[in-house]
Design a protein around this motif. Structure first.
Motif, short mmCIF file in Angstrom:
data_model
loop_
_atom_site.label_atom_id
_atom_site.label_comp_id
_atom_site.label_asym_id
_atom_site.label_seq_id
_atom_site.Cartn_x
_atom_site.Cartn_y
_atom_site.Cartn_z
N ALA A 279 0.99 -1.39 -0.09
CA ALA A 279 0.06 0.21 0.00
C ALA A 279 0.77 1.45 -0.49
CB ALA A 279 -1.11 -0.08 1.31
N TYR A 280 1.75 1.05 0.88
CA TYR A 280 2.83 2.44 0.75
C TYR A 280 3.11 2.36 -0.64
CZ TYR A 280 6.95 5.37 1.71
OH TYR A 280 8.13 6.66 1.74
N GLY A 281 3.75 1.48 -1.19
CA GLY A 281 4.32 1.48 -2.86
C GLY A 281 3.70 2.27 -3.65
N TRP A 282 2.29 2.29 -3.83
CA TRP A 282 1.20 2.42 -4.97
C TRP A 282 1.06 4.38 -5.00
CZ3 TRP A 282 0.75 -1.14 -7.77
CH2 TRP A 282 -0.19 -2.68 -7.03
N GLY A 283 2.01 4.12 -3.37
CA GLY A 283 1.97 6.24 -4.53
C GLY A 283 2.86 6.16 -4.76
N SER A 284 4.43 5.75 -4.45
CA SER A 284 5.41 6.00 -5.16
C SER A 284 5.35 5.45 -6.79
CB SER A 284 6.48 4.89 -4.71
OG SER A 284 7.91 5.06 -5.89
N LEU A 285 4.45 4.09 -7.05
CA LEU A 285 4.22 4.31 -8.89
C LEU A 285 3.25 5.49 -9.65
CD1 LEU A 285 4.07 1.77 -10.88
CD2 LEU A 285 1.51 1.49 -10.03
N GLY A 286 2.84 5.53 -8.46
CA GLY A 286 1.61 6.93 -9.25
C GLY A 286 2.66 8.36 -8.85
N VAL B 8 11.38 0.00 2.33
CA VAL B 8 12.26 1.15 1.23
C VAL B 8 11.97 -0.08 -0.62
CG1 VAL B 8 13.81 1.93 -0.22
CG2 VAL B 8 12.79 2.37 2.65
N MET B 9 12.85 -0.99 -0.41
CA MET B 9 12.33 -2.17 -1.42
C MET B 9 11.34 -1.69 -2.95
SD MET B 9 11.45 -4.85 -3.02
CE MET B 9 11.51 -6.37 -1.55
N VAL B 10 9.69 -2.04 -1.42
CA VAL B 10 8.69 -2.27 -2.89
C VAL B 10 8.48 -0.44 -3.13
CG1 VAL B 10 5.80 -2.58 -1.96
CG2 VAL B 10 7.74 -3.63 -0.54
N PRO B 11 8.25 0.15 -2.52
CA PRO B 11 8.43 1.59 -3.58
C PRO B 11 9.67 2.02 -4.58
CG PRO B 11 9.00 2.04 -1.43
CD PRO B 11 8.88 0.70 -1.08
N ARG B 12 10.49 1.55 -4.25
CA ARG B 12 11.28 2.00 -5.92
C ARG B 12 11.43 0.99 -6.74
NH1 ARG B 12 13.75 6.66 -6.01
NH2 ARG B 12 15.28 5.21 -7.19
N THR B 13 10.54 -0.48 -6.24
CA THR B 13 10.95 -1.63 -6.98
C THR B 13 9.44 -0.57 -8.11
OG1 THR B 13 11.37 -3.27 -5.96
CG2 THR B 13 10.54 -3.40 -8.04
N LEU B 14 8.40 -0.73 -7.77
CA LEU B 14 7.59 0.12 -8.03
C LEU B 14 7.99 1.32 -9.05
CD1 LEU B 14 4.31 -0.67 -5.79
CD2 LEU B 14 4.91 -1.94 -7.88
N ALA B 15 8.81 2.29 -8.83
CA ALA B 15 8.86 3.62 -8.86
C ALA B 15 9.03 3.03 -10.60
CB ALA B 15 10.06 4.51 -8.37
N SER B 16 10.62 2.59 -9.99
CA SER B 16 11.15 1.63 -11.53
C SER B 16 10.09 1.01 -12.45
CB SER B 16 12.36 0.97 -11.59
OG SER B 16 13.08 1.28 -9.88
N ILE B 17 9.29 0.08 -12.28
CA ILE B 17 7.96 -0.50 -13.45
C ILE B 17 7.15 0.87 -13.75
CG2 ILE B 17 6.30 -1.87 -13.50
CD1 ILE B 17 7.27 -3.20 -11.44
N GLY B 18 7.14 2.15 -12.47
CA GLY B 18 6.25 3.02 -13.35
C GLY B 18 6.62 3.69 -14.58
N PHE B 19 7.81 4.44 -14.60
CA PHE B 19 9.25 4.85 -15.24
C PHE B 19 9.55 4.07 -16.54
CE2 PHE B 19 13.04 6.99 -16.82
CZ PHE B 19 12.07 8.67 -16.32
#
Length: 432
Positions: free
Chosen positions: A8-15, A143-154
């Motif tokens: 749930a924390y990582g979804w914000g990083s994806l957005g 930290v791994m979860v949002p950073r990974t989702l961030a890379s996927i989003g980018f």
């Protein structure tokens, strides 16, 4: 923390990174090709706006640390900022093509407002990670979860944007991305809360902010190591377009080359919690830097006669970067407790706003250094390059980032805030 909370924390990083990837990759193309803004004018625009935007980050960090609301210190920004950021994203891609300098002026204003709003989203988002858990090992997986989702989003945005624009329009695509980002960030707001025993420190002013920053030695060492690491990463991100076009006559393979690097970087990110648990965070970060250094030397010695070995080297390099980047960001959260132990002030906003400021500086320095080296080696656009220029491109892509990686390891040699020391500080803070 359960994995559902981490996700749930990582979804914000994806957005956030759907929006960031869209603007970072395609706003310049929109300015030059859609609005007709001259490349030199667009270059100056990005430089000026990024400098002003970067200077705002420490101010935003201080504002976060002074925030008190019924939603806590960080969550109000996750509730109210996303619609503003989404609207400004749409406006940035809705600048009309006017006569004279009116279009350029509107581009300045819209991009600056976008940058300020993104800081208002990004600083509290990452600052919140230090308020979710004080366990040093758990922070790595968090930290791994949002950073990974961030890379996927980018990466995803880079793949689908141009086909979507061809089918719709720049404005329509910006609306789709904005709505998606708002929804994802609101999920984080709704599902993630600061830990129950979290107690924010009293407010502080600008002068005290500088004193707090100066007294946090581990933070300063980490920022220096991360600055150098990200400079090297930036060089490896912008040079492939030149390197593959001229050294291999394979311009069409640039997306595949960058894609391999991105995928293995994500893989390294996923591996980082296990590596950090096995060796400790500082050793894991140093191991990642050692991998990037060895692959830099190996790819330099291999030469550029064949592209296949370079793909193998860049894939292994991505693994090293992934481990290093996630581990260093996790270590950054640990410096919050060190600063609290040293000064009596808990300053998540200060720590993470300085990190975002550092990222913007690293991006600017990495791009400037990479392009400056092209000039030094005699690069001339759209012509056959000399052997010396090709050798220079090869060195810029390989050995130069490796040398910078070695320099990044030096601050970590002096870093002493390991997991056991951090646990001691947390216990002392709990007793006070």
């Amino acid at each position: 923390m359960g994995w559902s909370t981490k996700l749930a924390y990582g979804w914000g990083s994806l957005g956030n990174n759907i929006i960031y990837g869209f603007v970072a990759t395609y706003l310049a193309l929109f300015y030059t090709d859609e609005l007709g803004i001259a490349a030199a004018s667009a270059s100056l625009l990005f430089l000026i706006v990024r400098v002003v935007d970067a200077l705002f980050d420490p101010v935003m960090g201080m504002l976060v640390d002074r925030t008190s609301s019924r939603w806590g210190r960080f969550r109000p920004y996750l509730l109210f900022t996303p619609p503003v950021l989404g609207l400004l994203t749409v406006l940035a891609f809705s600048v009309p093509k006017l006569d004279g300098s009116a279009t350029l002026a509107l581009a300045y204003v819209s991009y600056l407002l976008w940058g300020l709003s993104f800081s208002a989203m990004d600083v509290p988002y990452w600052s919140m990670s230090a308020a979710l858990t004080v366990d040093a090992s758990e922070r790595t997986s968090l930290v791994m979860v949002p950073r990974t989702l961030a890379s996927i989003g980018f990466i995803g945005v880079n793949i689908v944007t141009l086909p979507l624009v061809a089918a719709l329009s720049w404005q329509a695509v910006s609306v789709v991305y904005a709505i998606t980002a708002i929804i994802l960030t609101w999920i984080t707001f709704a599902r993630v809360r600061e830990r129950e025993d979290y107690v924010p420190s009293p407010r502080y002013g600008a002068r005290e902010m500088l004193a707090l920053f100066a007294r946090n030695g581990p933070l300063l060492l980490l920022l220096l190591a991360m600055l150098l690491t990200e400079i090297a990463f930036t060089i490896r991100s912008i040079i492939p377009a030149y390197y593959l076009r001229y050294n291999f006559d394979a311009e069409a393979l640039v997306p595949a080359f960058i894609g391999v690097f991105a995928i293995t970087t994500v893989t390294g990110s996923l591996l980082s919690p296990a590596v950090a648990k096995l060796w400790g965070k500082r050793r894991a970060a140093l191991a990642g830097l050692a991998v990037t250094t060895v692959t830099s030397i190996g790819s330099w010695l291999t030469g550029y006669e064949s592209l296949t070995p370079m793909l193998v080297w860049i894939a292994i390099t991505g693994l090293g970067y992934g481990v290093t980047n996630i581990t260093l960001l996790s270590m950054l959260a640990d410096t919050v407790e060190y600063g609290q132990w040293r000064t009596g002030r808990r300053t998540e906003g200060l720590v993470f706003s300085s990190n975002i400021f550092k990222t913007k500086v690293a991006s600017a320095l990495g791009a400037s250094l990479g392009l400056a080296l092209l000039g030094v080696f005699g690069y001339v656009a759209n012509t056959d390059q000399t052997r010396a220029t090709l050798d220079g491109l090869h060195a810029t892509m390989t050995i130069v980032p490796g040398v910078i990686g070695v320099l990044a390891a030096i601050p970590l040699i002096w870093y002493r805030l390991d997991e056991s020391r951090h646990a001691e500080l947390v216990r002392e803070l709990e007793l006070t």
